[in-house]
Design an enzyme around this catalytic site. Structure first.
Site, PDB file in Angstrom:
ATOM      1  N   THR A 157     149.842 102.587 -10.880  1.00 18.44           N
ATOM      2  CA  THR A 157     149.759 100.959 -11.074  1.00 18.44           C
ATOM      3  C   THR A 157     147.873 100.610 -11.145  1.00 18.44           C
ATOM      4  OG1 THR A 157     149.501 100.777  -8.648  1.00 18.44           O
ATOM      5  CG2 THR A 157     151.663 100.238  -9.951  1.00 18.44           C
ATOM      6  N   ASP A 158     147.027 101.465 -10.620  1.00 12.85           N
ATOM      7  CA  ASP A 158     145.713 101.281 -10.345  1.00 12.85           C
ATOM      8  C   ASP A 158     144.983 101.061 -11.868  1.00 12.85           C
ATOM      9  OD1 ASP A 158     145.828 104.010 -10.906  1.00 12.85           O
ATOM     10  OD2 ASP A 158     144.120 104.266  -9.342  1.00 12.85           O
ATOM     11  N   SER A 196     129.451 125.225  -0.325  1.00 14.64           N
ATOM     12  CA  SER A 196     130.833 124.868   0.256  1.00 14.64           C
ATOM     13  C   SER A 196     130.896 126.034   1.368  1.00 14.64           C
ATOM     14  CB  SER A 196     131.841 125.356  -0.602  1.00 14.64           C
ATOM     15  OG  SER A 196     133.121 125.472  -0.113  1.00 14.64           O
ATOM     16  N   GLY A 251     144.864 119.734  -3.736  1.00 16.58           N
ATOM     17  CA  GLY A 251     145.965 119.801  -4.600  1.00 16.58           C
ATOM     18  C   GLY A 251     147.297 119.113  -4.102  1.00 16.58           C
ATOM     19  N   GLU A 296     134.197 111.044 -10.815  1.00 14.57           N
ATOM     20  CA  GLU A 296     135.586 111.885 -11.131  1.00 14.57           C
ATOM     21  C   GLU A 296     136.059 111.786 -12.573  1.00 14.57           C
ATOM     22  OE1 GLU A 296     137.899 112.631  -8.210  1.00 14.57           O
ATOM     23  OE2 GLU A 296     139.295 113.466  -9.954  1.00 14.57           O
ATOM     24  N   ASP A 328     141.755 106.005  -5.365  1.00 14.83           N
ATOM     25  CA  ASP A 328     141.597 107.177  -4.267  1.00 14.83           C
ATOM     26  C   ASP A 328     140.115 106.894  -3.611  1.00 14.83           C
ATOM     27  OD1 ASP A 328     143.763 108.154  -5.235  1.00 14.83           O
ATOM     28  OD2 ASP A 328     142.967 109.959  -6.294  1.00 14.83           O
ATOM     29  N   TYR A 380     149.063 113.787 -16.329  1.00 14.51           N
ATOM     30  CA  TYR A 380     148.420 112.264 -15.857  1.00 14.51           C
ATOM     31  C   TYR A 380     147.885 111.644 -17.193  1.00 14.51           C
ATOM     32  CZ  TYR A 380     145.754 108.803 -12.987  1.00 14.51           C
ATOM     33  OH  TYR A 380     145.338 107.932 -12.517  1.00 14.51           O
TER      34      TYR A 380
HETATM   35  C1  GLA Z   1     145.751 109.867  -8.580  1.00 17.20           C
HETATM   36  C2  GLA Z   1     144.419 109.016  -9.281  1.00 17.20           C
HETATM   37  C3  GLA Z   1     144.724 107.617  -8.809  1.00 17.20           C
HETATM   38  C4  GLA Z   1     145.973 106.980  -9.070  1.00 17.20           C
HETATM   39  C5  GLA Z   1     147.137 107.924  -8.465  1.00 17.20           C
HETATM   40  C6  GLA Z   1     148.646 107.549  -8.723  1.00 17.20           C
HETATM   41  O1  GLA Z   1     146.001 109.905  -7.245  1.00 17.20           O
HETATM   42  O2  GLA Z   1     143.380 109.556  -9.015  1.00 17.20           O
HETATM   43  O3  GLA Z   1     143.668 106.793  -9.512  1.00 17.20           O
HETATM   44  O4  GLA Z   1     146.225 106.651 -10.568  1.00 17.20           O
HETATM   45  O5  GLA Z   1     146.996 109.397  -9.153  1.00 17.20           O
HETATM   46  O6  GLA Z   1     148.738 106.129  -8.210  1.00 17.20           O
END
Ligand code: GLA
Length: 390
Positions: free
Chosen positions: A36-37, A68, A127, A165, A177, A229
């Site tokens: 939804t974002d 790392s 992941g 990102e 996120d 995605y």
């Molecule tokens: C990932 C993306 C977020 C969001 C989710 C799905 O986590 O980084 O921006 O789109 O998928 O809700």
């Protein structure tokens, strides 16, 4: 041992001096509001106790040194050589880009960020759909803000981390996120309106309600730097264009929107994707009402409906994830759904307090029987957002 010590020791070994500080960025689970974002909609994440830690200090040269601890790898790049993913001579992307991308994003935004050493260590599963990358980015942005005296609000830090990102790493994600990592607070789930950027901290006391949230990692890895995605996102944008609205957030009348889309050549796909986004936004708004009412058990049917919508309409679940959700429900979880971007990763299950462990074991047995690899699980309570630890 002090959990910060390994990163501090590694920094000291690399630089010959102690770090200026150590910064944390947590991972998250999204309670509800998936995909939804980037449709200008609503999300409801909370921060996990799992976090990326970054021990950092400025350098007196123009190098960015990233190390790392978990991978035992060090990469050094000159500030002028930071290269976003779509530059003609961009090297292949690797883990260090999540850190380098933050330095790049802040500099692109005009902030005076110079050479820096960043030592990373993280216990956010990678992941798994728990935002391991945003955790790194938000810890690094926090470190850079303090080291270079930048007065940047948590929301703007999240936006800069998202630039890293999207524009540096090359994953076309929304703000969920990064906002979760910088804005979440202990004991709360965060409501975020991804258009207005209005936020609300919603107290969520699972223990007082006799509940717990099980987070179970199916260990089916997923990635956002891949086609699925981006394809979902592009389809949503195309549907909004067909419907003549700025974003799917603006679809008020789902029935008539679906009738319009039914005339398109790939109508089945468009109808399903739009139905998911519109109904998922409604579920987030309902979840807020539930959280406000204090009767958290009423979240359960919303979680179930969200999962069904991701499985049948947005088509982002996979067999391990669906089996995990079915099994936890059979084993007594009140409600469950996949969390995160999809195509693998974690599910969350709302359970009665004390039952999560046994429910996790039931999934392990079901996975063994189905010939799937072993899952791992833990119970989660809303933890603190990104911050300086030392
Ligand atoms: C990932 C993306 C977020 C969001 C989710 C799905 O986590 O980084 O921006 O789109 O998928 O809700």
């Amino acid at each position: 041992m002090n959990p910060l010590q390994p990163a501090i020791d590694r920094y000291t070994e690399l630089v010959g001096d102690s770090p200026t500080g150590v910064w944390a960025g947590p991972g998250r689970v999204n309670l509800i509001g998936e995909h939804t974002d980037y449709n200008d909609g609503f999300v409801m994440p909370f921060a996990l106790q799992h976090a990326a830690l970054v021990a950092a200090g400025v350098r007196d040269d123009d190098q960015v040194v990233v190390d790392s601890l978990d991978l035992s790898e060090t990469h050094t790049v000159a500030l002028d050589d930071l290269t976003p993913f779509d530059a003609p001579d961009a090297p292949e992307r690797r883990w260090s880009d999540y850190l380098l991308g933050c330095v790049w994003a802040l500099r692109e935004a005009g902030h005076a960020v110079g050479g820096v050493t960043l030592v990373l260590s993280s216990d956010v599963p990678v992941g798994a759909g728990l935002s391991s990358s945003a955790a790194i980015e938000c810890a690094v942005v926090g470190a850079l803000c303090d080291l270079f005296d930048l007065d940047i609000s948590p929301m703007d830090r999240a936006k800069l981390a998202r630039v890293a990102e999207n524009a540096y790493v090359g994953a076309p994600t929304g703000l969920l996120d990064q906002a979760a990592s910088t804005l979440c607070t202990l004991g709360h789930t965060l409501f975020l309106d991804c258009r207005s950027l209005e936020t609300r901290q919603i107290p969520i006391d699972l223990a007082a309600a006799g509940l717990e949230i099980l987070v179970l990692d199916t260990k089916t890895p997923h990635s956002h730097v891949d086609g699925e995605y981006a394809e979902r996102r592009a389809t949503c944008e195309r549907a909004a264009a067909i419907l003549g609205v700025p974003a799917l957030r603006d679809v008020d009348d789902l029935g008539s929107a679906l009738r319009v889309l039914a005339a398109e050549a790939d109508n089945d796909r468009l109808v399903k994707r739009v139905r998911h986004v519109v109904t998922e936004n409604d579920r987030v708004l309902e979840a807020i009402e539930v959280a406000d009412s204090g009767d958290l058990t009423k979240l359960a049917p919303l979680l179930d409906a969200s999962h069904a919508s991701m499985r049948d309409d947005f088509e982002i679940t996979v067999p391990t994830v669906d089996l995990a959700v079915e099994t936890v429900r059979d084993a007594g979880a009140l409600g469950a759904r996949m969390t995160g971007g999809g195509f693998g990763g974690c599910i969350i299950a709302l359970c009665r307090e004390g039952e999560g462990e046994g429910i996790g074991q039931r999934v392990a047995a079901a996975f063994a029987e189905a010939g799937f690899g072993a899952p791992v699980w833990f119970t989660a309570t809303p933890a603190e957002g990104a911050r300086r630890l030392a």
